[in-house]
Design an enzyme around this catalytic site. Structure first.
Site, mmCIF file in Angstrom:
data_model
loop_
_atom_site.group_PDB
_atom_site.id
_atom_site.type_symbol
_atom_site.label_atom_id
_atom_site.label_comp_id
_atom_site.label_asym_id
_atom_site.label_seq_id
_atom_site.Cartn_x
_atom_site.Cartn_y
_atom_site.Cartn_z
ATOM 1 N N GLU B 333 0.791 -1.227 0.000
ATOM 2 C CA GLU B 333 0.000 0.000 0.000
ATOM 3 C C GLU B 333 0.827 1.283 0.000
ATOM 4 O OE1 GLU B 333 -4.074 -1.507 2.110
ATOM 5 O OE2 GLU B 333 -2.510 -0.881 3.494
ATOM 6 N N VAL B 334 1.870 1.322 -0.791
ATOM 7 C CA VAL B 334 2.626 2.571 -0.922
ATOM 8 C C VAL B 334 1.764 3.555 -1.717
ATOM 9 C CG1 VAL B 334 4.708 3.661 -1.829
ATOM 10 C CG2 VAL B 334 4.823 1.361 -0.849
#
Lengths: 525, 551
Positions: B333-334
């Site tokens: 989830e960057v």
């Protein structure tokens, strides 16, 4: 309510004084519990830095030395337990010891701890309060899996902290018969899961007394004529289709087995059974259950068919006679009979005029019950069930709704989220009926997850039942901000921490990061 | 090493009671056998390591204290006549195969995951002659002891089985049989983690995947980086000190469990800003949903050389705390927008002439380099290979979480993988959305993942024969937004035991057959103080099969 904003500390000499003569023992006990929880509470305010954030405010805070309890002039002084056991319509939460008890529960929630100092930031607040619904219940199944007395007492304590008023005790079912009945001790001896999984008569007395002293009425449900297989362990002659296979043809869940309603023997048994249990209970309400009776079970039971032929009756006639008999016993004890909605809506059984119908299959049934001019309690599975819904059960629920057959193949289940509560009960709040309860069915519950599955979700329901549609500031509860971390969710988070502080294993609703920063974990923040 | 995928075959076994996971080869009889009053376990291992002796002591204590009645109507009462006439077993002889190297259980459990030896054989004759447990390693012996413990029931002072003689030859289908715990969203005391390790060891789990930090709190004290916990923990009492970590990894090791720590980076790091604001882009930016998957937002400034060095140093220090050969750098989830809006990151990118993706590559190579330099293998979440184009060392382990459908894509890239798909193995799903103002929506990964659902998982689905060896195993996971010590046991157990069987015994088990054994292990857990929930009314638990849909 007008909120205050002055910091006030509790004096180390703080005391609670009763300003009327002869306060009853249970009120004095409640006062001493309040004092003890005020002084032993370790709950710190839920802000960044917790109690230390308030340290400066406390330096110059005024000190509160006493809380004075009084009743309006001329009020009758009765014990909390007596007030609790008044008929539901006559129950008074004002000008009574019961009202004082509710007020003590509120008072306890105002205080925080910081390094031993007990304080509130709400000094100057004025609260005028009373319940929106008189019947605010929790229905508890102790038959599918057993709960020790200590679990029930802890649950009753927690219920009283959120001002619930009724424990609807689904004490027996097809799987086990944990209730010791004076007239038939063999029922629990043979039908309980084990000798250590029985509620003795003393246990029941103790639980009822404990609940009554905490403003909670106990409505015991002896579910019948279905859901009774466990009676067959001691009295096989009374049970049709006992553990018959395939169970799904004869019952909504295993094991199959129902009372032989057409047998004079069974009627005589039921009469004595209800009489024996009712005579030991002080409350004014009692339920004979009646959900999910299965017709093939009786149709294929030779004894039942023989009885029907001999007495020239149909199953419907026999059902009417059975319900009439047990309701007659309940009424003879001066109690209001309760019954499950499918008895009335699906089976058209004639019931006493003052019967209270527990609407459980779907909230839409409430209107049909009202049309028959019967009082009812909301317990619809589409809003109120505390159990998880697996995908299988989800499909089942949908099929029940779509077919709307009225004879649900099994109990529909739905997992209700705490936040969901605060929004979705709009129709309830508009309903003229002021009675609701949230049930825990115990197929997948037991002492291991009792607290975590019930709390704090049940508290969300308790607020809906107590406060009703309008919040103290005049705004509607149901609105787009209702579940904001700055509003109901903030209070529910606080309540959850207080429950944990008092030994109830209520679950976290959010990461602690969010709890300490009300509103910052809202969808739009 | 290649893993043979075995499909369970139950038909010839008849009734099998409390074994979980079910052994891969098992023969049982129908003779009653009880433990002699002077029953003892004799270890015939030269220089037996102390953790093996301790394990033997624990087994004897479990035998004495489990006090589990057989799950049938009447519990043991029906077995009473058989018990009376049963032969007595006086001894279990424990030995290593000839020539086996003697190492401690702990050392064996921390070996490279593909070289561990966990197999054992266990023979219990019906005539009272000594039972024999042998293995090629102390770890195998330990797995055999946990099997032995599950065979015995108590009735009126006797410990007995009614299934002698018993012959078991057993070894796991997959080496990674794990459980992941998030201790950042809400904190769990050391005692909770140890109890969890106890439960894991009962079902032969091998990996404790410890998602120790996240954006909400940083409870891990790391030597040289103590400020991260002192400023980022929820409370001074909610910190894992280096001695707590040693306590946990030693406790785990002695129980055959490897502890894989995860410091999730570069996302999920907001709370590092409490001590080091200079390293975090978009800390607690609003609206959070533009900058992160959940509040609070905040990511390591991956384009900054100083932040990259800081993070690599942090991993070197963490690597020294955890003896496992594996360390996870996370990587899920960057959020690109966070970096696009961050003035410092934009300046750093411009100065270096890199895109965000290129910076992520440089950053990851640096952090992974630090881990490799410590002699360890990095693990990452799936996005690092499926969504980003970065260079990873060939032996990197990839954790699949978004969907079970993504495992095949990871295998196609020739990376070893661990299954943790949200659609089968997330234990938190189904409890409702926890974000405020969501009008009571369902959780993102609804519905609740029942044990039955997890049990149907097929680790080799859509994975070609030639890539089958890449599947290391899998794990069930507890993300702790809505969990804490209050519901740890009840939300995890016995559900998390499901994958322990899938990955030990291999897929293909029959859930309705498994149910009675799962009841059994749940009852045994409760006897040992683990608050595993009831899966059915006790009426059903005492009547195997009677509550099946078709019975």
């Amino acid at each position: 309510m007008s909120s205050g904003n002055s910091p006030v500390k509790l004096s180390s000499e703080f005391d609670i004084h009763v300003r009327f003569a002869n306060p009853p023992a249970d009120l004095r006990a409640a006062i001493s519990r309040t004092k003890s929880s005020l002084f032993s509470g370790k709950f710190e305010r839920l802000v960044l830095g917790r109690g230390s954030a308030d340290a400066d405010l406390l330096k110059d805070a005024r000190t509160l030395v006493s809380l004075e309890l009084s009743l309006a002039a001329g009020s009758l002084v009765r014990s909390i337990a007596e007030e609790t056991n008044q008929p539901i319509e006559a129950k008074s939460d004002a000008n009574s010891t019961l009202g004082l008890f509710r007020g003590l529960a509120t008072f306890e929630q105002l205080w925080y701890d910081y390094e031993g100092t007990k304080y509130t930031l709400q000094g100057g607040a004025e609260i005028n309060d009373g319940p929106s619904f008189p019947y605010r219940g929790f229905s508890f199944d102790t038959a599918r899996n057993f709960y020790p007395v200590s679990d029930i007492l802890r649950t009753v304590d927690a219920m009283s902290w959120v001002k619930l008023s009724v424990l609807y005790w689904h004490i027996i079912d097809s799987q086990s018969f944990p209730l010791q009945v004076a007239a038939f001790p063999e029922l629990s001896e043979k039908g309980a899961y084990s000798a250590s999984e029985i509620y003795t008569q003393d246990d029941v007395r103790r639980i009822v007394q404990y609940a009554n002293e905490r403003g909670i009425d106990v409505v015991m449900e002896l579910d019948s004529p279905g859901h009774t297989t466990a009676i067959g362990a001691a009295h096989p002659e009374l049970i049709a289709c006992a553990s018959k296979s395939p169970w799904s043809k004869y019952a909504s869940e295993p094991p199959a087995g129902q009372l032989r309603i057409a047998s004079p023997n069974t009627l005589a048994f039921a009469k004595t059974f209800f009489d024996s249990v009712a005579s030991a209970l002080p409350g004014t309400m009692m339920s004979s259950g009646g959900d999910e009776v299965n017709l093939p079970c009786w149709e294929e039971d030779e004894e039942t068919q023989a009885d029907l032929t001999q007495r020239n009756m149909t199953i419907a006639d026999a059902l009417n006679q059975f319900v009439g008999t047990v309701q007659g016993v309940i009424a003879a004890h001066g109690k209001t009979p309760f019954i499950k909605s499918d008895m009335v809506l699906t089976h058209n059984v004639a019931v006493l005029n003052d019967t209270v119908v527990v609407v459980w299959q779907t909230s839409e049934d409430a209107a049909a019950v009202a049309e028959r001019n019967l009082r009812f309690i909301h317990q619809p599975s589409n809003y109120f069930y505390l159990v998880h819904m697996t995908s299988y059960e989800c499909i089942l629920l949908r099929s029940i709704r779509e077919s709307h057959s009225g004879t649900a193949p099994t109990r529909a289940r739905r997992f209700v989220h705490a936040q969901y509560w605060l929004l979705s009960l709009w129709h309830l709040l508009r309903s003229p009926v002021r009675a609701s309860q949230m049930p825990l069915w115990s197929e997948q519950s037991s002492p291991e997850n009792l607290d975590s599955i019930v709390w704090p979700r049940l508290a969300a329901a308790a607020e809906v039942f107590w406060t009703g549609a309008t919040l103290p500031d005049g705004t509607q509860r149901v609105g787009e901000n209702a579940t904001s971390g700055t509003r109901a969710l903030a209070r529910l988070n606080e309540l959850r921490y207080r429950l944990v502080d008092r030994g109830v294993q209520a679950i976290a609703l959010q990461p602690k990061w969010c709890v300490l920063r009300p509103g910052e974990c809202d969808l739009d923040s | 090493m290649r893993f043979v995928v075995a499909f369970l075959a139950f038909a010839p076994l008849g009734e099998v009671f409390g074994l979980w996971p079910i052994p891969r080869s098992l023969q049982i009889g129908t003779t009653a056998l009880k433990l002699a009053p002077n029953f003892d376990i004799h270890v015939n291992v030269q220089h037996a390591p102390s953790d093996l002796s301790d394990a033997v002591s624990r087994t004897k204590s479990h035998l004495k204290n489990d006090k589990l009645g057989r799950l049938v109507v009447g519990r043991g009462s029906l077995d009473s006549p058989a018990i009376q006439h049963a032969k007595s077993l006086a001894s279990l002889k424990v030995s290593l195969s000839k020539g086996a190297t003697v190492r401690s259980i702990t050392e064996e459990a921390r070996l490279d995951i593909e070289t561990r030896s966990e197999g054992y054989s266990l023979t219990i004759p019906a005539d009272g002659s000594a039972a024999i447990l042998s293995a090629n390693s102390t770890l195998g012996l330990y797995r055999g002891l946990t099997t032995f413990e599950q065979l015995w029931y108590q009735w009126s002072g006797n410990l007995y089985t009614i299934e002698a003689p018993i012959t078991i030859t057993d070894s796991p289908a997959y080496p990674w049989r794990g459980f992941m715990l998030d201790t950042s969203r809400n904190f769990f005391p050391v005692s909770d983690i140890k109890r969890t390790l106890d439960a894991m060891s009962m079902v032969k789990m091998s990996q404790f995947h410890w998602h120790v930090s996240d954006s909400q709190s940083f409870p891990l004290e790391v030597p040289g980086y103590m400020e991260l916990a002192s400023k980022g923990a929820y409370d001074p009492s909610m910190i894992y000190s280096p001695s707590d970590v040693k306590d946990i990894v030693d406790y785990a090791g002695a129980r055959g469990i490897d502890v894989v720590a995860e410091i999730d980076t570069p996302g999920h790091t907001s709370i590092i800003s409490a001590a080091h604001p200079e390293h975090i882009a978009c800390p607690v930016a609003t609206p959070w949903s533009d900058f992160a998957a959940e509040p609070p937002s905040g990511q390591l400034r991956l384009a900054s050389a100083s932040t990259t060095n800081f993070t690599a140093g942090l991993f070197s220090a963490v690597a020294k705390m955890f003896p496992s050969t594996i360390l996870s750098t996370g990587g899920d989830e960057v959020n690109a927008n966070c970096y696009e809006q961050d003035v410092e990151t934009q300046a750093d990118l411009k100065a270096a002439g890199r895109t965000i993706e290129q910076a992520l590559d440089v950053f990851t190579q640096k952090t992974h380099g630090a881990i490799i330099a410590e002699g360890k293998t990095p693990a990452v979440w799936e996005e690092m290979v499926l969504d980003h184009n970065i260079t990873l060392s060939n032996n990197t382990i990839v954790l699949v979480w978004i969907s079970s459908a993504n495992a095949a894509a990871v295998a196609k890239k020739n990376f070893r993988l661990v299954h943790g798909p949200s659609d089968y193995f997330y234990l938190d799903c189904g409890a409702g959305e926890w974000i405020g103002k969501t009008a009571g929506s369902n959780s993102w990964c609804d519905p609740f993942k029942s044990w039955q659902k997890a049990y149907t998982f097929n680790p080799q689905a859509n994975i070609s024969e030639s890539q089958a060896h890449l599947v290391l195993g899998g794990e069930q996971l507890l993300w702790a937004e809505q969990s804490g010590p209050e519901n740890l046991d009840s939300i995890v157990w016995p559900r998390a035991a499901t994958s322990a069987e899938v990955f030990w015994s291999g897929p293909g088990g029959n859930a309705s057959e498994a149910l009675s054994r799962l009841h059994d292990v749940a009852f045994r857990m409760r006897q040992r103080g683990i608050r595993a929930i009831q899966l059915q009314p006790m009426w059903c638990a005492l009547r195997p099969g009677a509550c099946n849909i078709d019975s």
